[in-house]
Scaffold this motif. Structure first.
Motif, PDB file in Angstrom:
ATOM      1  N   ILE A   1       0.849  -1.191   0.000  1.00  0.00           N
ATOM      2  CA  ILE A   1       0.000   0.000   0.000  1.00  0.00           C
ATOM      3  C   ILE A   1       0.886   1.244   0.000  1.00  0.00           C
ATOM      4  O   ILE A   1       1.867   1.316   0.732  1.00  0.00           O
ATOM      5  CB  ILE A   1      -0.925   0.014   1.233  1.00  0.00           C
ATOM      6  N   VAL A   2       0.533   2.208  -0.828  1.00  0.00           N
ATOM      7  CA  VAL A   2       1.297   3.455  -0.911  1.00  0.00           C
ATOM      8  C   VAL A   2       0.943   4.348   0.275  1.00  0.00           C
ATOM      9  O   VAL A   2      -0.231   4.539   0.603  1.00  0.00           O
ATOM     10  CB  VAL A   2       1.002   4.178  -2.232  1.00  0.00           C
ATOM     11  N   LYS A   3       1.960   4.897   0.914  1.00  0.00           N
ATOM     12  CA  LYS A   3       1.765   5.792   2.054  1.00  0.00           C
ATOM     13  C   LYS A   3       0.985   7.032   1.621  1.00  0.00           C
ATOM     14  O   LYS A   3       1.280   7.652   0.607  1.00  0.00           O
ATOM     15  CB  LYS A   3       3.132   6.215   2.619  1.00  0.00           C
ATOM     16  N   GLY A   4      -0.029   7.357   2.406  1.00  0.00           N
ATOM     17  CA  GLY A   4      -0.814   8.551   2.135  1.00  0.00           C
ATOM     18  C   GLY A   4      -2.009   8.334   1.236  1.00  0.00           C
ATOM     19  O   GLY A   4      -2.699   9.305   0.893  1.00  0.00           O
ATOM     20  N   THR A   5      -2.292   7.088   0.850  1.00  0.00           N
ATOM     21  CA  THR A   5      -3.466   6.835   0.019  1.00  0.00           C
ATOM     22  C   THR A   5      -4.730   7.347   0.701  1.00  0.00           C
ATOM     23  O   THR A   5      -4.889   7.222   1.913  1.00  0.00           O
ATOM     24  CB  THR A   5      -3.628   5.339  -0.295  1.00  0.00           C
ATOM     25  N   LYS A   6      -5.620   7.889  -0.086  1.00  0.00           N
ATOM     26  CA  LYS A   6      -6.905   8.365   0.435  1.00  0.00           C
ATOM     27  C   LYS A   6      -7.955   7.262   0.403  1.00  0.00           C
ATOM     28  O   LYS A   6      -9.114   7.492   0.757  1.00  0.00           O
ATOM     29  CB  LYS A   6      -7.371   9.576  -0.372  1.00  0.00           C
ATOM     30  N   ASN A   7      -7.558   6.089  -0.036  1.00  0.00           N
ATOM     31  CA  ASN A   7      -8.482   4.958  -0.159  1.00  0.00           C
ATOM     32  C   ASN A   7      -7.936   3.741   0.590  1.00  0.00           C
ATOM     33  O   ASN A   7      -7.796   2.650   0.036  1.00  0.00           O
ATOM     34  CB  ASN A   7      -8.692   4.617  -1.638  1.00  0.00           C
ATOM     35  N   LEU A   8      -7.616   3.948   1.852  1.00  0.00           N
ATOM     36  CA  LEU A   8      -6.890   2.950   2.621  1.00  0.00           C
ATOM     37  C   LEU A   8      -7.650   1.639   2.762  1.00  0.00           C
ATOM     38  O   LEU A   8      -7.074   0.556   2.620  1.00  0.00           O
ATOM     39  CB  LEU A   8      -6.534   3.505   4.010  1.00  0.00           C
ATOM     40  N   GLU A   9      -8.944   1.698   3.070  1.00  0.00           N
ATOM     41  CA  GLU A   9      -9.694   0.458   3.281  1.00  0.00           C
ATOM     42  C   GLU A   9      -9.792  -0.346   1.988  1.00  0.00           C
ATOM     43  O   GLU A   9      -9.663  -1.573   2.004  1.00  0.00           O
ATOM     44  CB  GLU A   9     -11.085   0.775   3.839  1.00  0.00           C
ATOM     45  N   ALA A  10     -10.017   0.338   0.877  1.00  0.00           N
ATOM     46  CA  ALA A  10     -10.055  -0.356  -0.409  1.00  0.00           C
ATOM     47  C   ALA A  10      -8.680  -0.932  -0.745  1.00  0.00           C
ATOM     48  O   ALA A  10      -8.568  -2.030  -1.302  1.00  0.00           O
ATOM     49  CB  ALA A  10     -10.515   0.596  -1.506  1.00  0.00           C
ATOM     50  N   ALA A  11      -7.629  -0.192  -0.396  1.00  0.00           N
ATOM     51  CA  ALA A  11      -6.266  -0.660  -0.655  1.00  0.00           C
ATOM     52  C   ALA A  11      -5.960  -1.928   0.149  1.00  0.00           C
ATOM     53  O   ALA A  11      -5.346  -2.869  -0.359  1.00  0.00           O
ATOM     54  CB  ALA A  11      -5.261   0.431  -0.317  1.00  0.00           C
ATOM     55  N   LYS A  12      -6.407  -1.973   1.400  1.00  0.00           N
ATOM     56  CA  LYS A  12      -6.219  -3.177   2.212  1.00  0.00           C
ATOM     57  C   LYS A  12      -6.958  -4.360   1.598  1.00  0.00           C
ATOM     58  O   LYS A  12      -6.451  -5.488   1.573  1.00  0.00           O
ATOM     59  CB  LYS A  12      -6.708  -2.932   3.636  1.00  0.00           C
ATOM     60  N   GLN A  13      -8.148  -4.095   1.106  1.00  0.00           N
ATOM     61  CA  GLN A  13      -8.940  -5.142   0.468  1.00  0.00           C
ATOM     62  C   GLN A  13      -8.215  -5.678  -0.767  1.00  0.00           C
ATOM     63  O   GLN A  13      -8.214  -6.886  -1.027  1.00  0.00           O
ATOM     64  CB  GLN A  13     -10.315  -4.581   0.088  1.00  0.00           C
ATOM     65  N   TYR A  14      -7.584  -4.773  -1.504  1.00  0.00           N
ATOM     66  CA  TYR A  14      -6.830  -5.192  -2.694  1.00  0.00           C
ATOM     67  C   TYR A  14      -5.654  -6.083  -2.303  1.00  0.00           C
ATOM     68  O   TYR A  14      -5.424  -7.127  -2.920  1.00  0.00           O
ATOM     69  CB  TYR A  14      -6.331  -3.972  -3.461  1.00  0.00           C
ATOM     70  N   VAL A  15      -4.894  -5.689  -1.289  1.00  0.00           N
ATOM     71  CA  VAL A  15      -3.743  -6.485  -0.853  1.00  0.00           C
ATOM     72  C   VAL A  15      -4.186  -7.862  -0.378  1.00  0.00           C
ATOM     73  O   VAL A  15      -3.571  -8.877  -0.727  1.00  0.00           O
ATOM     74  CB  VAL A  15      -2.960  -5.747   0.252  1.00  0.00           C
ATOM     75  N   ASP A  16      -5.255  -7.916   0.405  1.00  0.00           N
ATOM     76  CA  ASP A  16      -5.776  -9.206   0.871  1.00  0.00           C
ATOM     77  C   ASP A  16      -6.056 -10.126  -0.315  1.00  0.00           C
ATOM     78  O   ASP A  16      -5.720 -11.320  -0.287  1.00  0.00           O
ATOM     79  CB  ASP A  16      -7.071  -9.007   1.670  1.00  0.00           C
ATOM     80  N   TRP A  17      -6.666  -9.558  -1.349  1.00  0.00           N
ATOM     81  CA  TRP A  17      -7.020 -10.366  -2.514  1.00  0.00           C
ATOM     82  C   TRP A  17      -5.778 -10.736  -3.324  1.00  0.00           C
ATOM     83  O   TRP A  17      -5.654 -11.876  -3.798  1.00  0.00           O
ATOM     84  CB  TRP A  17      -7.999  -9.593  -3.394  1.00  0.00           C
ATOM     85  N   ALA A  18      -4.845  -9.809  -3.493  1.00  0.00           N
ATOM     86  CA  ALA A  18      -3.654 -10.058  -4.312  1.00  0.00           C
ATOM     87  C   ALA A  18      -2.809 -11.209  -3.782  1.00  0.00           C
ATOM     88  O   ALA A  18      -2.148 -11.914  -4.552  1.00  0.00           O
ATOM     89  CB  ALA A  18      -2.806  -8.790  -4.388  1.00  0.00           C
ATOM     90  N   ILE A  19      -2.844 -11.412  -2.489  1.00  0.00           N
ATOM     91  CA  ILE A  19      -2.066 -12.482  -1.867  1.00  0.00           C
ATOM     92  C   ILE A  19      -2.712 -13.849  -2.086  1.00  0.00           C
ATOM     93  O   ILE A  19      -2.044 -14.884  -2.058  1.00  0.00           O
ATOM     94  CB  ILE A  19      -1.915 -12.208  -0.355  1.00  0.00           C
TER      95      ILE A  19
END
Length: 351
Positions: free
Chosen positions: A268-286
């Protein structure tokens, strides 16, 4: 007349209050819509086909609009640094782990330990949540059989084979300041030869045979496949894809004296304004589901998730002499080591 004026004034006041109330409702609804409609922009270091498969599949599954920009590892770190105060990306997906470590050292990564990361072996993820590995790629040589025959040489099977004078102007590599693939090449010399001085000395010798340095690590293998050069230094899963797509003269080898590898990450990129969606993406990418998209998109790296499907086209790690690899150390050394290459071997390409 006076009564009519008072009546009209009252009606106008009531209308104004109602209008303000409606406007307030419209603003609230707009804010709710914006808050509930996160979107993601991914800096993607994999092949375009895989980047498209990752982002489009995630969007289909979640409804979160997701797009990508294809960038090399070096370009990604530079872009993240340049836009640190107003990030243009939410996710970094694909590209070697040492780049993520370098970005982490510059405070450009939002650390996140995904619950899904429990399934990933320790050697394929950072302990502090800077990055999690999603594939393993092996560095090797992508050669052109017809060119080799014309030159009267065999396909290279060691790093020293590339120093043969017959290969002068017949080898292509990306540049380590712009490409994670090429930095893997540079760090491989450091590991196998013992120190940076020896690595730089080797790269100076290799430079005598280099036709050109590219910005992207995928370009040299394609040039070899087209017959423009004899050897491209590349990740071998890319060579396998080019051969499958019709570049039938490609010969794939790996150095018997040891070679480097990448663990492609997600973060996740530091300072993203879409943190929860970004976490969801990482969970799925793994997940195995996401990693299993690789072969169908022409990416044949080894998977990091043990639940992934087996595929005969995927790189077999037990058939390659892999050098011992410290991704943290490689990442910490990257800036100064690539600067040495720029100053002592050759400056990075401008295009």
């Amino acid at each position: 007349m006076r009564r009519s004026f008072r009546t009209a004034t009252a009606l106008l006041s009531a209308f104004a209050v109602g209008a303000l109330g409606l406007a307030g409702c419209a603003v609230d609804e707009g804010q709710q819509s914006a808050a509930g409609k996160e979107s993601l922009t991914v800096a993607c270091g994999a092949l375009d086909e895989l980047c498209q498969a990752w982002t489009s599949t995630f969007e289909e599954k979640t409804g979160i609009p997701t797009k990508f920009v294809r960038l090399s590892s070096g370009e990604t770190v530079a872009r993240l640094g340049a836009t640190k105060n107003n990030p243009e990306f939410d996710i970094w997906h694909g590209g070697p782990a040492d780049g993520y470590s370098a970005a982490g050292d510059q405070d450009l990564i939002e650390k996140y330990v995904s619950p899904a990361a429990e399934k990933i072996p320790a050697e394929y993820k950072s302990s502090d949540g800077t990055w999690t590995g999603v594939y393993v790629g092996v560095l090797g040589f992508c050669s052109n059989a017809k060119k080799l025959e014309q030159l009267g040489v065999d396909a290279p099977e060691s790093w020293d084979d590339l120093l043969d004078p017959k290969f002068k102007g017949q080898v292509e590599s990306a540049h380590p300041s712009t490409s994670g693939t090429a930095y893997t090449t540079l760090w491989s010399q450091n590991v196998r030869l013992g120190d940076e001085d020896a690595a730089i000395d080797y790269m100076k010798k290799l430079n005598e045979n280099i036709l050109q340095y590219t910005k992207s690590g995928t370009a040299p293998g394609q040039a070899a496949g087209r017959g423009e050069i004899a050897v491209g230094i590349s990740f071998i899963h890319d060579c396998a894809l080019y051969k499958e797509k019709g570049m039938s003269d490609i010969v794939i080898t790996t150095p018997k004296d040891g070679t480097g590898h990448e663990v492609g990450g997600v973060a996740i990129v530091k300072g993203t304004k879409n943190l929860e969606a970004a976490k969801q993406y990482v969970d799925w990418a793994i997940s195995a589901e996401a990693q299993d998209l690789g072969p169908d998109a022409g990416s044949y790296q080894a998977h990091t998730n043990p639940e992934c499907k087996d595929d005969p086209r995927i790189t077999k790690l037990d058939e390659v002499n892999l050098l011992p690899w410290d991704f943290v150390k490689a990442g910490e050394a990257r800036s100064e080591f690539t600067s040495r290459f720029d100053n002592e071997v050759v400056a990075p390409p401008s295009k």
